[in-house]
Write an enzyme that holds these catalytic residues in place. Structure first.
Site, mmCIF file in Angstrom:
data_model
loop_
_atom_site.group_PDB
_atom_site.id
_atom_site.type_symbol
_atom_site.label_atom_id
_atom_site.label_comp_id
_atom_site.label_asym_id
_atom_site.label_seq_id
_atom_site.Cartn_x
_atom_site.Cartn_y
_atom_site.Cartn_z
ATOM 1 N N GLU A 161 0.804 -1.310 0.010
ATOM 2 C CA GLU A 161 0.013 0.020 0.074
ATOM 3 C C GLU A 161 1.068 1.389 0.199
ATOM 4 O O GLU A 161 0.526 2.499 0.252
ATOM 5 C CB GLU A 161 -1.091 -0.040 1.299
ATOM 6 N N HIS A 226 -3.721 1.496 7.905
ATOM 7 C CA HIS A 226 -2.397 1.972 7.373
ATOM 8 C C HIS A 226 -1.562 2.575 8.618
ATOM 9 O O HIS A 226 -2.131 3.193 9.488
ATOM 10 C CB HIS A 226 -2.242 3.007 6.179
ATOM 11 N N CYS A 343 -2.673 11.429 3.819
ATOM 12 C CA CYS A 343 -3.049 10.500 2.948
ATOM 13 C C CYS A 343 -3.067 10.976 1.710
ATOM 14 O O CYS A 343 -2.957 10.203 0.519
ATOM 15 C CB CYS A 343 -4.342 9.818 3.162
HETATM 16 O O1 SUG Z 1 -7.738 2.952 1.201
HETATM 17 N N1 SUG Z 1 -10.508 5.103 1.375
HETATM 18 C C1 SUG Z 1 -8.976 4.755 1.287
HETATM 19 C C2 SUG Z 1 -8.305 5.605 2.417
HETATM 20 C C3 SUG Z 1 -6.933 5.614 1.997
HETATM 21 C C4 SUG Z 1 -6.067 6.694 3.150
HETATM 22 N N2 SUG Z 1 -4.842 6.524 2.891
HETATM 23 C C5 SUG Z 1 -4.024 6.473 3.842
HETATM 24 N N3 SUG Z 1 -4.213 6.264 5.101
HETATM 25 N N4 SUG Z 1 -2.641 6.866 3.740
HETATM 26 C C6 SUG Z 1 -8.702 3.298 1.660
HETATM 27 O O2 SUG Z 1 -9.315 2.839 2.500
HETATM 28 C C7 SUG Z 1 -12.928 4.464 0.791
HETATM 29 C C8 SUG Z 1 -13.718 4.577 -0.555
HETATM 30 C C9 SUG Z 1 -15.251 4.104 -0.492
HETATM 31 O O3 SUG Z 1 -15.420 3.463 0.387
HETATM 32 O O4 SUG Z 1 -15.997 4.657 -1.215
HETATM 33 C C10 SUG Z 1 -11.416 4.392 0.470
HETATM 34 O O5 SUG Z 1 -10.929 3.720 -0.443
#
Ligand code: SUG
Length: 414
Positions: A161, A226, A343
């Site tokens: 990731e 994460h 993020c």
């Molecule tokens: O991968 N949310 C992302 C958020 C990513 C955050 N990034 C970091 N922590 N670096 C994920 O979970 C939600 C999309 C939805 O449910 O419509 C989403 O993909």
């Protein structure tokens, strides 16, 4: 050659919505079905970038991906209008979270003196698993100079990731550092998205001095999907929750051996519980070095709204430590999907002259992007509207308008 840290933020795409796709990401699942505001989401991201420029930081962008991803739907032998349960995954704007685009090892850390980027495969979540080909295309364009090596993703089944599970500790951005790769182990209530073998493969191909650390199972179970939800590093400072890591003592010892000047700032669970950390995203901050000296935490408004969290942070900056300033920002639309300030950005330490200038921002360019967002991004999308197709040709047209304005027509589909 002067090396600086550049934050490349993902511009929120016009299909931004809440589909509840990420099990283990508590905000995303809690907000499933909510009306989204793509225009406000993109403008919030642009405002964060503008504020960072005004702090004297260097700023870049990554572009929204074509959505729905018709190539991916075709590979699944379907297409828009008939995609059924694949539709939310095909039309997600999740590429906005650039911290998941790639893992970056700056030149001072690598054996061959180039800055290495490995695009993340993101295989754990279907909606994110098809981001990497477009991300790779953008990274190969932005970092085409021989100062960089841009790598393909680690092959499945080893989930990766990107920078969200990677930290770099060093005396200064431009000096050699130790790179910390954080992985999860399966067995908890939620998926462990970062596989240790993926981290190991990246450390080998980038050829860096690496430490491998397990994320604590309690943190993942509390919603820290994460590592960057419970820890952030900048230069010689590590800012982390007490329960971020599984074998903390061994990790901290190794870190102190590699970098004796390291300063570890731990937030005790008695002051801020894991649940409060996940709800406030205080660790999903951009910890940055200000040009005039001292560090600042660029955090979400949600951290300021939680009195216990804010009180702790105010005491921190009132002390004599390296973190001197708190800068709250409104990224509410992204936060509701579990994506805070950190993020939204991918950090790259490099000489800006080696980056394709079309990906680098100044205020005038941000203003131009803002005008396009105002004119072309939908104001709001209800869950019912998201399920219909009417708005999507407009979404793709909006993306193309942006690409043309930035002279990035190579990124339109051929
Ligand atoms: O991968 N949310 C992302 C958020 C990513 C955050 N990034 C970091 N922590 N670096 C994920 O979970 C939600 C999309 C939805 O449910 O419509 C989403 O993909």
């Amino acid at each position: 050659m002067s090396l600086v840290e550049i934050n490349f933020d993902g511009i929120v795409g016009p299909t931004h919505n809440y589909a509840g796709l990420s099990l283990g990401n508590l905000a995303a699942t809690a907000n499933a079905g909510r009306t989204s505001y793509p225009r406000a989401a993109a403008l919030q991201g642009l405002a964060k970038m503008r504020a960072n420029l005004r702090l004297g930081l260097a700023q870049g962008i990554l572009l929204p991906h074509p959505r729905p991803n018709s190539r991916w739907l075709a590979a699944m032998a379907t297409h828009a209008g008939h995609a059924g349960p694949l539709w939310p995954a095909a039309s997600s704007a999740s590429a906005m979270w650039a911290a998941n685009a790639a893992t970056v090892s700056p030149a001072p850390d690598t054996a061959d003196g180039r800055c290495h980027l490995s695009v993340a495969n993101l295989i754990t979540m279907p909606h994110r698993s098809h981001e990497w080909p477009e991300t790779l295309r953008q990274l190969r364009l932005a970092f085409a100079n021989s100062a960089f090596a841009v790598h393909d993703p680690v092959p499945p089944p080893f989930g990766d990731e990107g920078a969200a599970n990677h930290m770099r500790l060093c005396e200064h951005h431009g000096t050699p550092g130790v790179e910390v790769f954080v992985h999860g182990e399966p067995g908890g209530p939620f998926p462990a998205r970062q596989h240790r073998q993926a981290s190991a493969a990246i450390a080998r191909r980038h050829d860096v001095d690496a430490l491998f650390v397990q994320q604590s199972p309690e943190a993942i179970a509390a919603g820290a999907f994460h590592n960057d939800v419970v820890a952030v590093a900048n230069e010689r400072v590590l800012f982390a929750h007490e329960h971020a890591f599984a074998d903390k003592a061994r990790f901290f010892d190794s870190l102190r051996t590699r970098l004796p000047s390291v300063e570890i700032i731990e937030v005790p669970a008695s002051a801020v519980s894991l649940a409060e950390a996940v709800a406030s995203y205080l660790f999903n901050a951009q910890l940055v070095t200000l040009p005039a000296g001292g560090m600042a935490l660029i955090l979400p408004d949600e951290a300021q709204a939680k009195p216990r969290v804010w009180t702790w942070l105010e005491a921190l900056v009132a002390g004599n430590g390296p973190i001197r300033r708190l800068v709250p920002v409104d990224v509410r639309e992204s936060m509701a999907n579990g994506g805070g300030p950190a993020c939204l950005r991918l950090r790259v330490v490099c000489d800006p002259a080696t980056v394709d200038a079309r990906f680098l921002m100044d205020e005038a360019k941000l203003d131009r992007i803002g005008e396009i967002v105002e004119a072309h991004w939908p104001e709001q999308v209800t869950a019912a509207e998201h399920d219909t197709l009417g708005a999507w040709p407009a979404a793709e047209a909006a993306r193309l308008t942006l690409l043309r304005a930035l002279d990035l027509v190579e990124l339109t589909y051929s």
